[in-house]
Design a protein around this motif. Sequence first.
Motif, PDB file in Angstrom:
ATOM      1  N   THR A  28       0.830  -1.208   0.000  1.00  0.00           N
ATOM      2  CA  THR A  28       0.000   0.000   0.000  1.00  0.00           C
ATOM      3  C   THR A  28       0.864   1.258   0.000  1.00  0.00           C
ATOM      4  O   THR A  28       0.595   2.208  -0.722  1.00  0.00           O
ATOM      5  CB  THR A  28      -0.934   0.007   1.220  1.00  0.00           C
ATOM      6  OG1 THR A  28      -1.733  -1.170   1.181  1.00  0.00           O
ATOM      7  CG2 THR A  28      -1.829   1.221   1.220  1.00  0.00           C
ATOM      8  N   LEU A  29       1.925   1.272   0.799  1.00  0.00           N
ATOM      9  CA  LEU A  29       2.817   2.436   0.842  1.00  0.00           C
ATOM     10  C   LEU A  29       3.521   2.643  -0.487  1.00  0.00           C
ATOM     11  O   LEU A  29       3.742   3.770  -0.907  1.00  0.00           O
ATOM     12  CB  LEU A  29       3.846   2.275   1.957  1.00  0.00           C
ATOM     13  CG  LEU A  29       3.329   2.438   3.373  1.00  0.00           C
ATOM     14  CD1 LEU A  29       4.433   2.120   4.376  1.00  0.00           C
ATOM     15  CD2 LEU A  29       2.800   3.832   3.603  1.00  0.00           C
ATOM     16  N   GLY A  30       3.881   1.575  -1.163  1.00  0.00           N
ATOM     17  CA  GLY A  30       4.553   1.690  -2.458  1.00  0.00           C
ATOM     18  C   GLY A  30       3.678   2.372  -3.497  1.00  0.00           C
ATOM     19  O   GLY A  30       4.160   3.116  -4.349  1.00  0.00           O
ATOM     20  N   ASP A  31       2.373   2.164  -3.435  1.00  0.00           N
ATOM     21  CA  ASP A  31       1.450   2.792  -4.380  1.00  0.00           C
ATOM     22  C   ASP A  31       1.297   4.280  -4.117  1.00  0.00           C
ATOM     23  O   ASP A  31       1.002   5.049  -5.024  1.00  0.00           O
ATOM     24  CB  ASP A  31       0.066   2.136  -4.304  1.00  0.00           C
ATOM     25  CG  ASP A  31       0.083   0.695  -4.787  1.00  0.00           C
ATOM     26  OD1 ASP A  31       1.047   0.320  -5.491  1.00  0.00           O
ATOM     27  OD2 ASP A  31      -0.863  -0.046  -4.449  1.00  0.00           O
ATOM     28  N   LYS A  32       1.494   4.714  -2.886  1.00  0.00           N
ATOM     29  CA  LYS A  32       1.281   6.110  -2.516  1.00  0.00           C
ATOM     30  C   LYS A  32       2.569   6.929  -2.476  1.00  0.00           C
ATOM     31  O   LYS A  32       2.529   8.112  -2.194  1.00  0.00           O
ATOM     32  CB  LYS A  32       0.611   6.190  -1.131  1.00  0.00           C
ATOM     33  CG  LYS A  32      -0.730   5.513  -1.071  1.00  0.00           C
ATOM     34  CD  LYS A  32      -1.737   6.236  -1.906  1.00  0.00           C
ATOM     35  CE  LYS A  32      -3.082   5.545  -1.822  1.00  0.00           C
ATOM     36  NZ  LYS A  32      -4.005   6.038  -2.785  1.00  0.00           N
ATOM     37  N   ALA A  33       3.698   6.317  -2.740  1.00  0.00           N
ATOM     38  CA  ALA A  33       4.987   7.007  -2.630  1.00  0.00           C
ATOM     39  C   ALA A  33       5.146   8.044  -3.737  1.00  0.00           C
ATOM     40  O   ALA A  33       4.741   7.828  -4.868  1.00  0.00           O
ATOM     41  CB  ALA A  33       6.130   6.002  -2.710  1.00  0.00           C
ATOM     42  N   THR A  34       5.703   9.185  -3.381  1.00  0.00           N
ATOM     43  CA  THR A  34       6.085  10.182  -4.373  1.00  0.00           C
ATOM     44  C   THR A  34       7.592  10.325  -4.317  1.00  0.00           C
ATOM     45  O   THR A  34       8.169  10.454  -3.245  1.00  0.00           O
ATOM     46  CB  THR A  34       5.422  11.553  -4.108  1.00  0.00           C
ATOM     47  OG1 THR A  34       5.728  11.967  -2.786  1.00  0.00           O
ATOM     48  CG2 THR A  34       3.923  11.504  -4.285  1.00  0.00           C
ATOM     49  N   TYR A  35       8.232  10.277  -5.461  1.00  0.00           N
ATOM     50  CA  TYR A  35       9.679  10.299  -5.532  1.00  0.00           C
ATOM     51  C   TYR A  35      10.196  11.723  -5.684  1.00  0.00           C
ATOM     52  O   TYR A  35       9.577  12.543  -6.340  1.00  0.00           O
ATOM     53  CB  TYR A  35      10.152   9.416  -6.680  1.00  0.00           C
ATOM     54  CG  TYR A  35       9.742   7.983  -6.466  1.00  0.00           C
ATOM     55  CD1 TYR A  35      10.459   7.166  -5.607  1.00  0.00           C
ATOM     56  CD2 TYR A  35       8.615   7.466  -7.083  1.00  0.00           C
ATOM     57  CE1 TYR A  35      10.079   5.865  -5.376  1.00  0.00           C
ATOM     58  CE2 TYR A  35       8.225   6.167  -6.866  1.00  0.00           C
ATOM     59  CZ  TYR A  35       8.960   5.362  -6.020  1.00  0.00           C
ATOM     60  OH  TYR A  35       8.566   4.079  -5.789  1.00  0.00           O
ATOM     61  N   PHE A  36      11.343  11.991  -5.073  1.00  0.00           N
ATOM     62  CA  PHE A  36      11.931  13.320  -5.089  1.00  0.00           C
ATOM     63  C   PHE A  36      12.942  13.440  -6.219  1.00  0.00           C
ATOM     64  O   PHE A  36      13.770  12.557  -6.426  1.00  0.00           O
ATOM     65  CB  PHE A  36      12.629  13.598  -3.753  1.00  0.00           C
ATOM     66  CG  PHE A  36      13.331  14.917  -3.742  1.00  0.00           C
ATOM     67  CD1 PHE A  36      12.632  16.081  -3.504  1.00  0.00           C
ATOM     68  CD2 PHE A  36      14.683  15.006  -4.017  1.00  0.00           C
ATOM     69  CE1 PHE A  36      13.270  17.305  -3.505  1.00  0.00           C
ATOM     70  CE2 PHE A  36      15.332  16.214  -4.025  1.00  0.00           C
ATOM     71  CZ  PHE A  36      14.615  17.368  -3.773  1.00  0.00           C
ATOM     72  N   TYR A  37      12.864  14.544  -6.960  1.00  0.00           N
ATOM     73  CA  TYR A  37      13.796  14.835  -8.042  1.00  0.00           C
ATOM     74  C   TYR A  37      14.258  16.279  -7.944  1.00  0.00           C
ATOM     75  O   TYR A  37      13.486  17.160  -7.580  1.00  0.00           O
ATOM     76  CB  TYR A  37      13.129  14.657  -9.412  1.00  0.00           C
ATOM     77  CG  TYR A  37      12.730  13.246  -9.732  1.00  0.00           C
ATOM     78  CD1 TYR A  37      13.620  12.371 -10.331  1.00  0.00           C
ATOM     79  CD2 TYR A  37      11.449  12.792  -9.449  1.00  0.00           C
ATOM     80  CE1 TYR A  37      13.247  11.078 -10.633  1.00  0.00           C
ATOM     81  CE2 TYR A  37      11.069  11.503  -9.754  1.00  0.00           C
ATOM     82  CZ  TYR A  37      11.974  10.647 -10.341  1.00  0.00           C
ATOM     83  OH  TYR A  37      11.605   9.368 -10.644  1.00  0.00           O
ATOM     84  N   ALA A  38      15.496  16.509  -8.307  1.00  0.00           N
ATOM     85  CA  ALA A  38      16.017  17.854  -8.513  1.00  0.00           C
ATOM     86  C   ALA A  38      15.935  18.108 -10.023  1.00  0.00           C
ATOM     87  O   ALA A  38      15.843  17.161 -10.806  1.00  0.00           O
ATOM     88  CB  ALA A  38      17.458  17.947  -8.029  1.00  0.00           C
ATOM     89  N   PRO A  39      15.960  19.360 -10.472  1.00  0.00           N
ATOM     90  CA  PRO A  39      15.898  19.620 -11.913  1.00  0.00           C
ATOM     91  C   PRO A  39      16.960  18.864 -12.716  1.00  0.00           C
ATOM     92  O   PRO A  39      16.694  18.410 -13.832  1.00  0.00           O
ATOM     93  CB  PRO A  39      16.086  21.137 -12.002  1.00  0.00           C
ATOM     94  CG  PRO A  39      15.509  21.644 -10.722  1.00  0.00           C
ATOM     95  CD  PRO A  39      15.889  20.605  -9.697  1.00  0.00           C
TER      96      PRO A  39
END
Length: 142
Positions: A28-39
């Motif tokens: 469930t947590l894997g489906d809701k994860a948002t990944y962080f990116y720099a430009p």
Amino acid sequence: MKAKTQRLYLVLGALVALGGAGALAFSTLGDKATYFYAPSDLAGKAAPVEAIRLGGMVEKGSLVKTGETVRFVVTDNVETRQVTYTGILPDLFREGQGVIAEGHIDPASGVFTAETVLAKHDEKYMPPEVAGAMRKVEGKVS
């Protein structure tokens, strides 16, 4: 059945139930994860389809307000990304400060459409993700 055998079955049953609950929680947590990116992480790559977090510094002179829609540029001092946000910005949001925007990239235009904008909370603070990405980029440039 002996008491020892009953305890063994009870412990095995509890371990199976605990393992199942853990697997369910992680899926469930894997489906809701948002990944962080720099430009810099997004430069020259296909735009991710899922929701992401874009972090960096708000470039000075890039803030343009049109009604409730705000356009600004996020930079990590190497690459930049245009961001559009409709809504009320945090009080501490300003040019030259650290920011994390949550949303998605429009594949056609490459503009990041933010659904949430998070700003730093005092003069010495930079979000940990932004600070780490800036250090990583500075290490590549130096």
